[in-house]
Design a protein around this motif. Structure first.
Motif, PDB file in Angstrom:
ATOM      1  N   TYR A  11      10.675 -13.820  -3.805  1.00 42.54           N
ATOM      2  CA  TYR A  11       9.499 -12.941  -3.790  1.00 42.54           C
ATOM      3  C   TYR A  11       8.816 -12.926  -5.156  1.00 42.54           C
ATOM      4  CZ  TYR A  11      10.619 -10.928   0.822  1.00 42.54           C
ATOM      5  OH  TYR A  11      10.847 -10.716   2.161  1.00 42.54           O
ATOM      6  N   SER A  38       4.478 -13.305   4.672  1.00 42.81           N
ATOM      7  CA  SER A  38       4.438 -13.101   3.219  1.00 42.81           C
ATOM      8  C   SER A  38       3.017 -12.806   2.761  1.00 42.81           C
ATOM      9  CB  SER A  38       4.969 -14.338   2.498  1.00 42.81           C
ATOM     10  OG  SER A  38       6.334 -14.511   2.784  1.00 42.81           O
ATOM     11  N   LYS A  39       2.057 -13.510   3.320  1.00 45.86           N
ATOM     12  CA  LYS A  39       0.659 -13.283   2.955  1.00 45.86           C
ATOM     13  C   LYS A  39       0.233 -11.861   3.317  1.00 45.86           C
ATOM     14  CE  LYS A  39      -4.008 -14.910   3.904  1.00 45.86           C
ATOM     15  NZ  LYS A  39      -4.859 -15.740   4.756  1.00 45.86           N
ATOM     16  N   TYR A  69      -0.664  -4.867  -2.085  1.00 48.79           N
ATOM     17  CA  TYR A  69      -1.858  -4.661  -2.894  1.00 48.79           C
ATOM     18  C   TYR A  69      -2.580  -3.385  -2.443  1.00 48.79           C
ATOM     19  CZ  TYR A  69      -6.672  -5.010  -4.432  1.00 48.79           C
ATOM     20  OH  TYR A  69      -7.901  -4.720  -4.956  1.00 48.79           O
ATOM     21  N   LEU A 117       4.868 -12.305  -4.772  1.00 52.11           N
ATOM     22  CA  LEU A 117       4.878 -11.139  -3.894  1.00 52.11           C
ATOM     23  C   LEU A 117       5.360  -9.912  -4.660  1.00 52.11           C
ATOM     24  CD1 LEU A 117       4.216 -10.677  -0.919  1.00 52.11           C
ATOM     25  CD2 LEU A 117       6.604 -11.017  -0.396  1.00 52.11           C
ATOM     26  N   LYS A 129       1.870  -9.348   0.992  1.00 52.29           N
ATOM     27  CA  LYS A 129       1.203  -9.312  -0.310  1.00 52.29           C
ATOM     28  C   LYS A 129      -0.051  -8.445  -0.233  1.00 52.29           C
ATOM     29  CE  LYS A 129       0.022 -12.366  -4.093  1.00 52.29           C
ATOM     30  NZ  LYS A 129       0.109 -13.739  -4.581  1.00 52.29           N
TER      31      LYS A 129
END
Length: 130
Positions: free
Chosen positions: A20, A60-61, A68, A25, A64
């Motif tokens: 990560y 994972s995208k 955020y 990430l 992230k």
């Protein structure tokens, strides 16, 4: 706290924590003078957030982006809701595909005699290109 302790508290393996961090990430954590990673309470909170997000099937995208948004005080909940709605739609599509697979396999299973004969409806069905 060190990476082993962070792993125990978050439920994420040390290997995955390093991954990560490598893919961005997880923000790069502070290191001790001897080079060991030092995790703060905020880092552990992020790891727990990522674990729960991963458990819910977010990519994972997506994780992230969620992380955020979580840290962005000027975020709009509509952005989070939209991302979640897209994920729900993807999950529903996967559920439909999985149910079709189960139905197909169940049909083959039901048509297989399962006896001493060589004929097998399961193998026949698997051999048919669709």
């Amino acid at each position: 706290m060190n990476i082993g302790q962070a792993s125990k508290q978050s439920g994420i393996s040390t290997k995955m924590i390093r991954y990560y961090e490598q893919i961005g990430l997880l923000e790069t954590v502070n290191r001790s003078n001897s080079g060991y990673r030092l995790y703060s309470k905020d880092d552990i909170d992020d790891l727990c957030f990522l674990k729960h997000s991963r458990d819910l099937g977010f990519s994972s995208k997506q994780m992230k982006e969620l992380l955020y948004l979580r840290k962005n005080a000027s975020r709009q909940s509509a952005d989070v809701k939209q991302l979640t709605q897209e994920h729900i739609e993807t999950l529903n599509q996967k559920i439909t595909q999985l149910q079709e697979m189960v139905n197909s396999l169940q049909n083959s299973f039901d048509n297989c005699a399962g006896d001493d004969n060589a004929e097998c409806a399961i193998l026949e069905d698997l051999g048919q290109a669709k």
